[in-house]
Motif scaffolding. Structure first.
Motif, PDB file in Angstrom:
ATOM      1  N   LEU A   1       1.008  -1.181   0.250  1.00 58.17           N
ATOM      2  CA  LEU A   1      -0.065   0.006  -0.083  1.00 58.17           C
ATOM      3  C   LEU A   1       0.762   1.361  -0.093  1.00 58.17           C
ATOM      4  CD1 LEU A   1      -2.826  -0.977   2.699  1.00 58.17           C
ATOM      5  CD2 LEU A   1      -2.874  -1.031   0.143  1.00 58.17           C
ATOM      6  N   SER A   2       1.960   1.188   0.705  1.00 59.04           N
ATOM      7  CA  SER A   2       2.756   2.313   0.714  1.00 59.04           C
ATOM      8  C   SER A   2       3.537   2.488  -0.535  1.00 59.04           C
ATOM      9  CB  SER A   2       4.134   2.163   1.775  1.00 59.04           C
ATOM     10  OG  SER A   2       3.435   1.981   3.011  1.00 59.04           O
ATOM     11  N   PHE A   3       3.819   1.551  -1.270  1.00 62.44           N
ATOM     12  CA  PHE A   3       4.336   1.735  -2.837  1.00 62.44           C
ATOM     13  C   PHE A   3       3.287   2.242  -3.674  1.00 62.44           C
ATOM     14  CE2 PHE A   3       7.699  -1.480  -1.670  1.00 62.44           C
ATOM     15  CZ  PHE A   3       8.914  -0.595  -2.029  1.00 62.44           C
ATOM     16  N   ILE A   4       2.020   1.828  -3.438  1.00 68.02           N
ATOM     17  CA  ILE A   4       0.955   2.295  -4.221  1.00 68.02           C
ATOM     18  C   ILE A   4       0.522   3.823  -3.990  1.00 68.02           C
ATOM     19  CG2 ILE A   4      -1.517   2.156  -4.701  1.00 68.02           C
ATOM     20  CD1 ILE A   4      -1.076  -0.768  -4.600  1.00 68.02           C
TER      21      ILE A   4
ATOM     22  N   ALA B   1       2.954   6.007  -2.706  1.00 67.70           N
ATOM     23  CA  ALA B   1       3.710   6.838  -3.134  1.00 67.70           C
ATOM     24  C   ALA B   1       3.745   7.003  -4.664  1.00 67.70           C
ATOM     25  CB  ALA B   1       5.349   6.269  -2.868  1.00 67.70           C
ATOM     26  N   ALA B   2       3.066   5.965  -5.257  1.00 60.11           N
ATOM     27  CA  ALA B   2       3.141   6.118  -6.892  1.00 60.11           C
ATOM     28  C   ALA B   2       1.968   7.203  -7.070  1.00 60.11           C
ATOM     29  CB  ALA B   2       2.815   4.639  -7.297  1.00 60.11           C
ATOM     30  N   VAL B   3       1.003   7.070  -6.192  1.00 61.63           N
ATOM     31  CA  VAL B   3       0.055   8.144  -6.543  1.00 61.63           C
ATOM     32  C   VAL B   3       0.595   9.498  -6.612  1.00 61.63           C
ATOM     33  CG1 VAL B   3      -2.245   9.064  -5.501  1.00 61.63           C
ATOM     34  CG2 VAL B   3      -1.978   6.522  -5.850  1.00 61.63           C
TER      35      VAL B   3
ATOM     36  N   ALA C   1       4.087   6.802   7.102  1.00 60.88           N
ATOM     37  CA  ALA C   1       5.390   7.087   7.340  1.00 60.88           C
ATOM     38  C   ALA C   1       6.099   6.453   6.346  1.00 60.88           C
ATOM     39  CB  ALA C   1       5.623   6.729   8.694  1.00 60.88           C
ATOM     40  N   ALA C   2       5.814   5.251   5.715  1.00 63.17           N
ATOM     41  CA  ALA C   2       6.967   4.521   4.942  1.00 63.17           C
ATOM     42  C   ALA C   2       6.737   5.133   3.525  1.00 63.17           C
ATOM     43  CB  ALA C   2       6.201   3.093   4.803  1.00 63.17           C
ATOM     44  N   ILE C   3       5.864   6.055   3.275  1.00 60.64           N
ATOM     45  CA  ILE C   3       5.575   6.447   1.968  1.00 60.64           C
ATOM     46  C   ILE C   3       7.162   7.551   1.657  1.00 60.64           C
ATOM     47  CG2 ILE C   3       4.635   8.241   0.434  1.00 60.64           C
ATOM     48  CD1 ILE C   3       1.691   7.355   1.828  1.00 60.64           C
ATOM     49  N   ALA C   4       7.419   8.076   3.109  1.00 56.45           N
ATOM     50  CA  ALA C   4       8.449   9.019   2.788  1.00 56.45           C
ATOM     51  C   ALA C   4       9.860   8.213   2.189  1.00 56.45           C
ATOM     52  CB  ALA C   4       8.773   9.844   3.859  1.00 56.45           C
TER      53      ALA C   4
END
Length: 494
Positions: A63-66, A68-70, A248-251
């Protein structure tokens, strides 16, 4: 001082036809898409997957990868409009010059130089580690003094310097040669990723996904300069796992997508930029987002997230299920795959320096095009030398986060500039139009700001210090030698 003087879109396009500064148009939409995939699939998929799953998001790292892609996707829609309207080398620098003004454009160009130089150096160092590990497996050991910079147990990182040198030669030799080499490398890299996905499915255990989103728990608070800016500004306590951990993982995983905007820097070398560049930007981002999400789900299913390796999660996941042969194949793929990341980062960086030199904001000799190869060979060689020194002699661990903040700042400015150009030049032909303006640019700005404030305070301070250096250089050289400025002076005198 007219710091906000702009360079018209028409003038930017006319400059591309000057014989001394004309780049060779040789890239198709497929070439550009492959460039985007090549630069995105790298450190993020081979390293970050395990680190973020274990420490921040658990199996929900997908979900974090998705997400971040958004954030990147919103910026990509803005980039696509600009690249189809102003198909000129320089990416965000050129776009800013046509809309906001010369000084903001200089700041963006200076920022992108930092982003790509550090990004290429960091990836080169990562490549060196994989390469040394492979040689060690074959019984060849590189002395520690020749595989790490001072401060990290060595004297000089020879493999990293060698990689940068080889890539620089390829880039000087021609954009089409670079594109063909990159296509082969990307084919190998994507094959390795697909191998992980499809072979890994046979070893997935449902129990490893339970719970998919682990319960939230507070992380040890950073203090002083190491604390996230969000914590300093709002007293917000960082958390691991739960939805706050996913955010937080998005960063962190944002680093995985860095470089897709380089497709826009190659607009001047595309055969049909109005059509091909938007395809390359958006297509590469969609492809890699799907691959990232699939890999992270499979790896988290093969091995419990708390046991995932932070150094080589894909390879170690196969070792954990008793298949070391797959692990060796993945290591080889990582060495080959990271090569294309360095190549494309150096490609983008040299094109930005080329564009700034053509505008007079940096010495004009940097914009010279090789008479035989049709490449900006001087800027390519100079930036290759800078990256080689960084990768070979400078400890980069603490500087890597500057790559994230630099990229996010560029995304933010481009998102604002789309709205500005819609208002100031509604007459321009736009082969691609960002949908739902100003909503999409506003969401892009907010998304970038959210990720930026999750970065540590010391990263912000280093970024501001780099910007101050850029302001000084602009005042000492760029402002006085600007071609737009000189044209204004001649016009005023006449």
């Amino acid at each position: 001082m007219n710091l906000l003087r702009t360079k018209s879109v028409e003038q930017s396009i006319r400059d591309t036809e000057e014989p001394a500064h004309r780049l060779r148009r040789a890239l198709s939409a497929l070439d550009l898409t492959v460039f985007g995939v090549g630069v995105i699939i790298g450190t993020g998929i081979f390293v970050l997957t395990g680190q973020v799953a274990r420490d921040k998001a658990g199996p929900a790292v997908a979900l974090s990868f998705i997400l971040a892609a958004v954030v990147c996707g919103l910026a990509a829609l803005c980039y696509a409009e600009f690249a189809s309207t102003v198909p000129v080398a320089g990416s965000a620098y050129t776009f800013s010059y046509a809309t906001i003004g010369e000084f903001p454009a200089w700041i963006i160009g200076w920022d992108l130089i930092l982003e790509m130089a550090l990004g290429a150096a960091v990836v080169s160092v990562g490549w060196s580690g994989y390469f040394a590990s492979l040689l060690d497996d074959m019984g060849v050991t590189i002395p520690a003094s020749l595989a790490a910079p001072p401060g990290e147990g060595g004297t000089v990182n020879v493999p990293a310097i060698a990689l940068v040198a080889v890539v620089t030669v390829l880039l000087v030799a021609g954009i089409k040669i670079s594109s063909r080499v990159n296509a082969v490398v990307v084919a190998v890299k994507v094959s390795i990723v697909l191998l992980v996905i499809f072979a890994g499915l046979f070893f997935v255990k449902r129990s490893n996904y339970e719970p998919f989103i682990p319960p939230s728990k507070p992380t040890p608070e950073g203090s002083g300069l190491t604390a996230p800016l969000m914590q300093v500004l709002f007293g917000f306590t960082p958390s691991s796992f739960g939805w706050l951990g996913i955010f937080a993982a998005i960063a962190i995983v944002f680093f995985a997508y860095i470089g897709f905007d380089i497709v826009a820097t190659a607009a001047e070398e595309a055969r049909h930029p109005q059509r091909d560049v938007p395809i390359g930007l958006i297509g590469s981002l969609v492809i890699t987002a799907v691959l990232y999400a699939a890999v992270s789900i499979v790896v988290a299913g093969m091995q419990h997230y708390s046991e995932l390796s932070t150094a080589a999660p894909l390879a170690d996941a196969f070792k954990s299920v008793g298949h070391p042969v797959f692990a060796t194949i993945i290591d080889v793929g990582a060495v080959i795959g990271l090569t294309s990341v360095v190549l494309i980062l150096l490609l983008g960086q040299s094109r930005i320096f080329f564009a700034m030199g053509r505008d007079g904001l940096t010495p004009p000799w940097l914009s010279a095009v090789h008479p035989r190869f049709g490449t900006p060979y001087r800027s390519t060689i100079m930036m290759g030398a800078v990256v080689a020194v960084l990768a070979g002699f400078i400890p980069l661990a603490k500087l890597a986060e500057l790559v994230n903040i630099g990229t996010l700042f560029a995304f933010l400015i481009v998102s604002v500039a789309v709205v500005v150009l819609r208002r100031t030049r509604p007459d321009l032909p736009r082969a691609f139009r960002t949908p739902w303006v100003p909503l999409v640019p506003i969401l892009s700005v907010l998304g970038c700001l959210f990720v930026m404030i999750n970065l540590p305070v010391d990263t912000w301070l280093r970024f501001l210090a780099w910007m101050v250096i850029g302001v000084v250089l602009y005042g000492l050289y760029g402002y006085r030698h600007s071609r737009v400025g000189r044209a204004e002076e001649i016009s005023a005198k006449s």
